[in-house]
Design a protein around this motif. Sequence first.
Motif, PDB file in Angstrom:
ATOM      1  N   VAL A 350       0.918  -1.371  -0.090  1.00 58.39           N
ATOM      2  CA  VAL A 350      -0.032   0.196  -0.115  1.00 58.39           C
ATOM      3  C   VAL A 350       0.822   1.337   0.019  1.00 58.39           C
ATOM      4  CG1 VAL A 350      -1.709   1.325   1.334  1.00 58.39           C
ATOM      5  CG2 VAL A 350      -1.990  -1.338   1.044  1.00 58.39           C
ATOM      6  N   ALA A 354       1.001   3.972  -2.936  1.00 56.46           N
ATOM      7  CA  ALA A 354       0.782   5.744  -2.457  1.00 56.46           C
ATOM      8  C   ALA A 354       1.852   6.453  -3.145  1.00 56.46           C
ATOM      9  CB  ALA A 354       0.555   5.509  -1.015  1.00 56.46           C
ATOM     10  N   MET A 372      -5.416   6.663   0.207  1.00 59.12           N
ATOM     11  CA  MET A 372      -4.317   5.795   0.483  1.00 59.12           C
ATOM     12  C   MET A 372      -3.733   5.940   1.946  1.00 59.12           C
ATOM     13  SD  MET A 372      -3.924   4.514  -2.305  1.00 59.12           S
ATOM     14  CE  MET A 372      -2.485   3.533  -1.930  1.00 59.12           C
TER      15      MET A 372
END
Length: 470
Positions: A350, A354, A372
């Motif tokens: 993740v 981002a 995000m």
Amino acid sequence: MGEGHNVEQVAAEIRHPPGYRFRRGQNWFLVGLTYASYYMCRYNIYIVAPRIMDAFGLNNFQFGIIDTARNWCYSIGQFVNGLFTDRLGGKQAMLVGAVLTIILNIAFGTVSLLATSLGTFAILVALATIRGLDGYSQAFGAPGMVKINTAWFPRAERGRFAGVFGMMIQFGNIAINSIGPFLLTGLTIPLVFGVVKIPAHWQNLFFLPPVAVAVITTLMFIFARNHPEEAGYQVQHAADEDHANDDHDQKLPLRVIFKTVASKPMVWVTACAYFCTGVVRTAVNTWWVVYFDRQWGLDIATSTLVVVTGALLPITAVIGSISSGVISDLLFRGRRAPVACGLYLLETGVILAAALLLSNSAYATPLLASVMLMLISLTANSTHSILGTAAAMDLGGRKMAGFAAGVIDSFQYIGAGLAGIGLGLTLDSMVSKSTLGWSVWFFFMAPFSGLGTLLMAYVWYATHGRSVRG
């Protein structure tokens, strides 16, 4: 007999006496609400971070010094106060921390009101000192609540407890993120005989939350109990847990507590992984308001998107806390390492997504940044809950949970300190000089999330996925 089998067997044999679950729920609610109120006096500074920096001419590194002072003093306090908590008792420790944080938050607001004529260096020293003392004071909270609830929850229920407790402590974050913007613009409170008008000063965020802490802590101290035996209940703990069913009021010598917990290798490996959680989690919590203000020109006092983001960040943290606890208890039978390893790996993905998306002007928008950040919050708080609470309870047992929690949590806040001065210096050095801009914020987090993955993979391998008690 395997450890995983022991957890399963204990879970099957749990039979609480009549009325116990209700009484435990009362205890749990009061202890959780008290610790949640600590968060109102902890996260208040992040809501006003851009205003503090503008009011006193501080750059990112200098604001980072104030935050690092709090986090590193909190780290020292976790280590030291964990030992004290195992001697004092859980609710006594939480009372001490609450009284001190009330005094020091009021001091922070008062000094910032009166010190506008001081130079940058003097105000920086004053604010960092007060915030550092407050960090040490709040370090009575986590060992206190972990010690209390280790006694009330058998091991097989602790993952779910850690998850739901993670939800409860986020209430303080939700409260300050929701109320804070209104305090920045002023607030009118209707009463029976008139109204109370609170003027628009950012220092309000250091004067009003202590009132909530005082009321809630008083209720906790009156009605909560340190262990079930004080409330007239006997609870069966696992036979292999230290001092599972002996004299519950016995106070172990500090040297015994220190030697026993410090000799467990998995305490230190878990602590190092928690260091990584501290970097990522605090990088988000400390800088998200500054990020929207500096990168997108969005003020939390006027921007709906920033206010909504502030409300949703702790809610995603709640989802992560609950789900990780339930998964580790029900699907992995109390084994924390496999779940934590998977969560760190997801978090790494993740964060990298981002960083790459928000560094590309074709994709970068404030809304995408908000989404995000919420995903990072979800994963970071999942590992925060499962390692800092459930694993600490498993490793320390009911007699030494305070110190075990203190050791593990102290490492988190060493990492948190790095997210203050380290990230602040990085932002000052690279935001204006690099094509990445504020996306360097995300790139800063990624290596630590990756390291957390490797550490939990080692624990998983070393224990063959069994529940870990050192």
